[in-house]
Design an enzyme around this catalytic site. Structure first.
Site, PDB file in Angstrom:
ATOM      1  CG  ASP A   1      -2.210   0.845   0.895  1.00 22.59           C
ATOM      2  OD1 ASP A   1      -2.148   1.691  -0.031  1.00 22.59           O
ATOM      3  OD2 ASP A   1      -3.234   0.683   1.575  1.00 22.59           O
TER       4      ASP A   1
HETATM    5  C1  NOJ Z   1      -4.064   3.928   0.131  1.00 17.15           C
HETATM    6  C2  NOJ Z   1      -5.248   3.023   0.235  1.00 17.15           C
HETATM    7  O1  NOJ Z   1      -5.200   2.315   1.456  1.00 17.15           O
HETATM    8  C3  NOJ Z   1      -5.356   2.015  -0.896  1.00 17.15           C
HETATM    9  O2  NOJ Z   1      -6.606   1.387  -0.808  1.00 17.15           O
HETATM   10  C4  NOJ Z   1      -5.183   2.679  -2.225  1.00 17.15           C
HETATM   11  O3  NOJ Z   1      -5.270   1.716  -3.251  1.00 17.15           O
HETATM   12  C5  NOJ Z   1      -3.840   3.386  -2.267  1.00 17.15           C
HETATM   13  N1  NOJ Z   1      -3.804   4.395  -1.211  1.00 17.15           N
HETATM   14  C6  NOJ Z   1      -3.568   4.035  -3.623  1.00 17.15           C
HETATM   15  O4  NOJ Z   1      -4.427   5.096  -3.843  1.00 17.15           O
END
Ligand code: NOJ
Length: 718
Positions: free
Chosen positions: A259
């Site tokens: 993430d």
């Molecule tokens: C953080 C989020 O937790 C995740 O769900 C997302 O895909 C990423 N950012 C990228 O935007």
């Protein structure tokens, strides 16, 4: 590109280029001024980026891909990824809403349409589906999942992965899915985003893992670990779950993507001292792609020098990434399906029609006293009140990066279009979360008094939802409560529309005062028209809750799949599991929802009384539409295993089906139950099936009163 070519390419790569493939950057490469070191264009040119997130559209993608192909040494194409969670330019209902449709075909169709639009805009990968089962409305991200039930999330996973990746005939219109957030992010303590997760192995295996298993079985191309830890082990470094379970036991062959900044955050988690240790932990756990932390680029060269990782481990990650690019068709056609014309509701009208259908199937009519809905023809004057009435942008919900709010239809517009014969007035009465303004409330009260019916539209704004949007008390803001009280005091019949992203904890008076309540979780581009269709009676509501709405925050977690306990709930026994100040169950539970038709159920029956280990049984029930309108019923099949090695939930969902019935029509709905669906994890978390009785409950919701029971006997031969 074949495996040999990929090996050749890896053989030519410098360490920097390998780590570049393993790094994902959030960037735009359209240059409107001078660029310097560390600038995205320079990074791509130096081969230090493998993929880009949050970029789409013809000019952006063409330019970025041009730099990769013309100005880098090895000319490896980039891939582009965005969170296409519930639509790209055409926005469909938020997942928590769409799950209420209990319609696998719909879930698949909206994913395929989203993939079609996203790929026209140059995107190759979406960070979806989000599969975190959640039973806690305090958590803002509850709106991204398919509700409280593991089976529903698993079915949703299958449909979404297939819709994104495999459905569109043209391979250029296929979008790689990334199942996230592996795993149990939905169990963050107190619903506080990014907080610790401390759950049992049983909960992990019974509730949180199955949706991911379904996504892997459906061939999902990527998996993203969650930001959180699970019982003290940060998921970004969780070799046991990422490597041993996901890769080895489940055979997952795709890429694992961290993430956003999560590898670097291993330092804040307190499990790595610096970027070197963080990078080592993540690589050893099996993470191929570092999203935005820079840990791989900074840490792995040092780790390699110190002998903490091997070049083979790095090559393994690079190989997976190049295979993914090959599977996306990027080596043959780096621009794939990119097109100049902007795809979306106005250029692809069938998607707008589909979004309206999706939105109306997702609406849940939860109260309809004396058939207030659909609005009767003799109701002439309607006052539409509340801060969510004319709020088209809020209808889009969170995560609609490329969606254009100007193309969305708010509730007011939808009702104006559907209630053409009525005289409509509109007064907001309050903001969404401002201080209450008595003069605005007075205007709303005057409009209510002059009307025969009030449609009161309360809810959230989209910034209140999604990531980093936890609330201890998810309920209407004070100004909306004041407005609602004043409107209810007029004594006019009220239809309350709740345009939220999650279950709200409502005060009792807010539920008893309105004659009708429509749960309208953010419905996307066509939300307003969908609501108009239901209110006017052009669509017979068919949505059912996929998530419980608690009475009180103190009940959380409350859901239908609770276990019985040694002192099962008994209202007449003080020493049974209970609350002194609230009911044990939710205000509205799983499967609740009304129709304009009345469905009547016959008794459930089975095709045979016993089943063996590899057998199945058909479970049938007759259903009749006793109402005057055609309608769609939803039927659920639950089981309960009354004697097992481990205490079982009082109900476990095994299947759901829809039946469309004309007035007076009767049909038989048949479920097939295979013995493998009765397995449960033993003490070692291995599947187990016991001989003995299984109770099967078929019905319209998780309420016992709505169900018919039939039993079977499991008899395995030794
Ligand atoms: C953080 C989020 O937790 C995740 O769900 C997302 O895909 C990423 N950012 C990228 O935007």
């Amino acid at each position: 590109m074949g495996a040999d070519k990929i090996e050749q390419l890896i053989g030519q790569m410098t360490l920097t280029e390998k780590l570049g493939q393993m790094s994902m950057l959030a960037a735009s490469l359209v240059v409107t001024g001078p660029v310097g070191p560390g600038d995205p264009v320079t990074l791509v040119r130096e081969g230090r980026v493998g993929g880009i997130l949050n970029t789409w559209g013809y000019d952006e993608i063409r330019e970025a891909q041009r730099v990769a192909l013309e100005e880098t040494r090895l000319k490896i194409p980039l891939y582009f990824s965005v969170d296409v969670l519930h639509g790209h330019r055409t926005i469909y209902p938020i997942p928590l809403a769409e799950a209420c449709a209990f319609d696998r075909d719909l879930w698949l169709r909206t994913a395929a349409e989203s993939a079609d639009e996203a790929t026209r805009d140059g995107i190759h990968m979406t960070f979806a589906p989000m599969l975190d089962v959640c039973r806690d409305p305090r958590w803002g991200r509850i709106c991204e999942c398919a509700g409280e039930d593991a089976y529903v999330n698993a079915e949703y996973a299958r449909a979404k992965v297939t819709g994104f990746q495999n459905t569109n005939d043209d391979p250029h219109r296929r979008l790689a899915g990334v199942a996230k957030h592996f795993v149990a992010y939905g169990a963050v303590t107190a619903g506080r985003d990014y907080a610790e997760v401390d759950i049992s192995r049983r909960a992990l295996h019974e509730v949180y893992l199955p949706p991911f298993k379904a996504a892997v079985d459906a061939g999902v191309m990527g998996v993203m670990p969650s930001f959180t830890d699970v019982a003290g082990i940060a998921m970004t470094a969780h070799r046991g779950l990422l490597h041993d379970l996901l890769r080895v036991k489940w055979g997952f062959k795709g890429v694992i993507i961290s993430d956003y900044n999560a590898i670097g955050e291993l330092i804040a988690h307190g499990v790595a001292q610096d970027m070197v240790e963080a990078a080592v932990l993540a690589l050893k756990a099996g993470i191929d792609i570092d999203m935005m932390s820079g840990a791989y680029e900074q840490g792995l060269p040092v780790a390699l020098e110190r002998g903490l990782v091997t070049m083979q481990e790095i090559d393994t990650a690079v190989r997976r990434i190049l295979h993914m690019k090959g599977a996306m068709g990027l080596f043959e056609n780096p621009l794939r399906g990119l097109q100049q014309e902007m795809p979306g509701p106005d250029t692809i009208p069938s998607h707008r029609t589909s979004a309206r259908d999706a939105a109306r199937r997702s609406l849940v009519l939860i109260k309809n006293e004396d058939n207030l809905l659909p609005v009767a023809n003799d109701v002439r004057r309607i006052a539409i009140i509340g801060p969510l009435a004319d709020a088209q942008s809020e209808m889009m919900g969170p995560w609609c990066m490329a969606g254009d709010e100007h193309q969305a239809i708010g509730i007011l517009q939808g009702l104006r279009e559907s209630l053409r014969a009525q005289e409509i007035t509109h007064v907001p009465g309050s903001g969404i979360d401002d201080a209450a303004d008595p003069s605005e409330i007075a205007k709303a009260v005057a409009a209510a008094q002059a009307s025969e019916l009030v449609v009161l539209c309360l809810g959230e704004n989209r910034q209140h939802t999604g990531e980093a949007a936890s609330r201890t008390l998810p309920r209407p803001f004070a100004c909306q409560m004041e407005l609602a009280k004043a409107i209810f005091e007029t004594g006019k019949p009220v239809l309350l529309i709740l345009a939220t992203s999650r279950p709200w904890i409502l005060p009792d008076w807010m539920v008893s005062a309105p004659r009708a309540i429509l749960i309208a979780l953010f419905g996307g581009t066509e939300a307003g028209r969908a609501i108009g269709d239901v209110v006017a009676g052009d669509y017979n509501p068919s949505g059912r809750l996929c998530i419980s709405w608690p009475y009180r925050t103190g009940q959380i977690p409350v859901h239908y799949g609770m276990r019985g306990t040694g002192r099962p709930h008994d209202p007449n026994n003080g020493f049974s599991t209970n609350f002194l100040d609230a009911p044990i169950g939710p205000r509205w539970g799983f499967g609740d929802g009304l129709s304009y038709s009345q469905f009547e159920l016959g008794e459930a029956y089975v095709s045979k009384p016993t089943i063996g280990a590899d057998e199945s049984v058909d479970v049938s029930i007759d259903i009749t539409n006793g109402g005057a309108r055609a309608g769609e019923a939803t039927l659920f099949m639950f089981t309960h295993d009354p004697v097992a090695l481990a205490t079982r939930p009082l109900l476990e969902l095994k299947d759901f089906r829809k039946a469309e019935l004309a007035p007076g029509q009767r049909a038989t709905v048949t479920f097939r139950l295979h013995a493998s669906q009765l397995h449960y994890p033993d003490f070692n978390m291995e599947p187990r099936l016991d001989n003995g009785r299984i109770n099967i409950f078929v019905g319209a919701s998780a309420r016992r009163a709505d169900q018919k029971c039939v039993t079977i006997e499991v008899q395995q031969t030794a």
